[in-house]
Design a protein around this motif. Sequence first.
Motif, PDB file in Angstrom:
ATOM      1  N   HIS A 199       0.860  -1.189   0.000  1.00 48.27           N
ATOM      2  CA  HIS A 199       0.000   0.000   0.000  1.00 48.27           C
ATOM      3  C   HIS A 199       0.898   1.241   0.000  1.00 48.27           C
ATOM      4  CE1 HIS A 199      -3.463   2.566   0.842  1.00 48.27           C
ATOM      5  NE2 HIS A 199      -2.660   3.211   1.658  1.00 48.27           N
ATOM      6  N   HIS A 200       0.968   1.912  -1.153  1.00 53.57           N
ATOM      7  CA  HIS A 200       1.778   3.121  -1.296  1.00 53.57           C
ATOM      8  C   HIS A 200       1.200   3.986  -2.401  1.00 53.57           C
ATOM      9  CE1 HIS A 200       5.130   1.987   1.279  1.00 53.57           C
ATOM     10  NE2 HIS A 200       5.072   0.784   0.751  1.00 53.57           N
ATOM     11  N   GLU A 201       1.534   5.272  -2.348  1.00 54.62           N
ATOM     12  CA  GLU A 201       1.304   6.133  -3.503  1.00 54.62           C
ATOM     13  C   GLU A 201       2.473   5.907  -4.444  1.00 54.62           C
ATOM     14  OE1 GLU A 201       0.663  10.301  -3.018  1.00 54.62           O
ATOM     15  OE2 GLU A 201      -1.054   9.999  -1.711  1.00 54.62           O
ATOM     16  N   ILE A 202       2.162   5.778  -5.730  1.00 54.72           N
ATOM     17  CA  ILE A 202       3.229   5.632  -6.715  1.00 54.72           C
ATOM     18  C   ILE A 202       3.065   6.690  -7.797  1.00 54.72           C
ATOM     19  CG2 ILE A 202       3.576   3.174  -6.262  1.00 54.72           C
ATOM     20  CD1 ILE A 202       2.132   2.587  -8.875  1.00 54.72           C
ATOM     21  N   ASN A 203       4.155   6.982  -8.457  1.00 55.39           N
ATOM     22  CA  ASN A 203       4.169   8.010  -9.501  1.00 55.39           C
ATOM     23  C   ASN A 203       3.712   7.438 -10.835  1.00 55.39           C
ATOM     24  OD1 ASN A 203       5.055  10.214  -7.932  1.00 55.39           O
ATOM     25  ND2 ASN A 203       7.133   9.414  -7.963  1.00 55.39           N
ATOM     26  N   ALA A 204       2.478   7.000 -10.873  1.00 50.41           N
ATOM     27  CA  ALA A 204       1.856   6.516 -12.103  1.00 50.41           C
ATOM     28  C   ALA A 204       0.348   6.713 -11.950  1.00 50.41           C
ATOM     29  CB  ALA A 204       2.179   5.043 -12.333  1.00 50.41           C
ATOM     30  N   THR A 205      -0.302   7.085 -13.031  1.00 49.34           N
ATOM     31  CA  THR A 205      -1.749   7.281 -12.994  1.00 49.34           C
ATOM     32  C   THR A 205      -2.456   5.928 -13.120  1.00 49.34           C
ATOM     33  OG1 THR A 205      -1.804   7.610 -15.378  1.00 49.34           O
ATOM     34  CG2 THR A 205      -1.581   9.594 -13.996  1.00 49.34           C
ATOM     35  N   PRO A 206      -3.737   5.842 -12.704  1.00 50.00           N
ATOM     36  CA  PRO A 206      -4.461   4.574 -12.818  1.00 50.00           C
ATOM     37  C   PRO A 206      -4.453   3.997 -14.235  1.00 50.00           C
ATOM     38  CG  PRO A 206      -5.697   6.066 -11.427  1.00 50.00           C
ATOM     39  CD  PRO A 206      -4.549   6.864 -12.016  1.00 50.00           C
ATOM     40  N   ASP A 207      -4.559   4.853 -15.264  1.00 54.00           N
ATOM     41  CA  ASP A 207      -4.576   4.310 -16.624  1.00 54.00           C
ATOM     42  C   ASP A 207      -3.245   3.667 -16.984  1.00 54.00           C
ATOM     43  OD1 ASP A 207      -3.635   7.072 -16.634  1.00 54.00           O
ATOM     44  OD2 ASP A 207      -3.703   7.006 -18.813  1.00 54.00           O
ATOM     45  N   VAL A 208      -2.133   4.212 -16.495  1.00 50.68           N
ATOM     46  CA  VAL A 208      -0.816   3.608 -16.750  1.00 50.68           C
ATOM     47  C   VAL A 208      -0.723   2.259 -16.036  1.00 50.68           C
ATOM     48  CG1 VAL A 208       1.660   3.848 -16.298  1.00 50.68           C
ATOM     49  CG2 VAL A 208       0.361   5.787 -17.196  1.00 50.68           C
ATOM     50  N   ILE A 209      -1.182   2.197 -14.804  1.00 52.02           N
ATOM     51  CA  ILE A 209      -1.148   0.943 -14.049  1.00 52.02           C
ATOM     52  C   ILE A 209      -2.019  -0.106 -14.732  1.00 52.02           C
ATOM     53  CG2 ILE A 209      -1.731  -0.149 -11.845  1.00 52.02           C
ATOM     54  CD1 ILE A 209      -1.084   2.629 -10.559  1.00 52.02           C
ATOM     55  N   PHE A 210      -3.212   0.284 -15.167  1.00 48.08           N
ATOM     56  CA  PHE A 210      -4.109  -0.679 -15.799  1.00 48.08           C
ATOM     57  C   PHE A 210      -3.663  -1.069 -17.206  1.00 48.08           C
ATOM     58  CE2 PHE A 210      -6.834  -0.770 -12.254  1.00 48.08           C
ATOM     59  CZ  PHE A 210      -7.627  -1.906 -12.418  1.00 48.08           C
TER      60      PHE A 210
END
Length: 145
Positions: A11-22
């Motif tokens: 559980h962390h904030e990461i430097n990527a938007t949800p669309d990039v992760i998906f």
Amino acid sequence: MDLQLPLYFYHHEINATPDVIFEVINDDKEILNRVTKLSGFTYKNGGENHREEGTEGSLQYDNSAYKTKITHYSDERRLEFKTDLPSGVLTTVINIVPVEDRSELTISTKFNTESPVSFALYVLKIPRVKKEFNDAVKSLGTEAR
């Protein structure tokens, strides 16, 4: 007696938007490139990259095939699936919350079994699982500070 073991949690904030992760989560080849012992996906209805609630198939991990089913899917927000093992069931949840130009990413996997021996064996696997999946997550984007 049903025993439940939290096998993995991130559980962390990461430097990527949800669309990039998906983009990664929705692409079988991308996942295969990031999770070292994962070698393939087979979908019950054929094809590839199926991500919708009720999708059934199998995943090949560490030279074995395991039945899996997507139990919940919300595009760019949440993916939940269950994987049947001979010794129990893995339940994995990937949840993403947008935070400006970043994402709050939570991944959890729980192992449920009726066998105290299987429970004990999976306790021993936690460090290896944690390292393997932390390495896969790090390739998505750096953790935000």
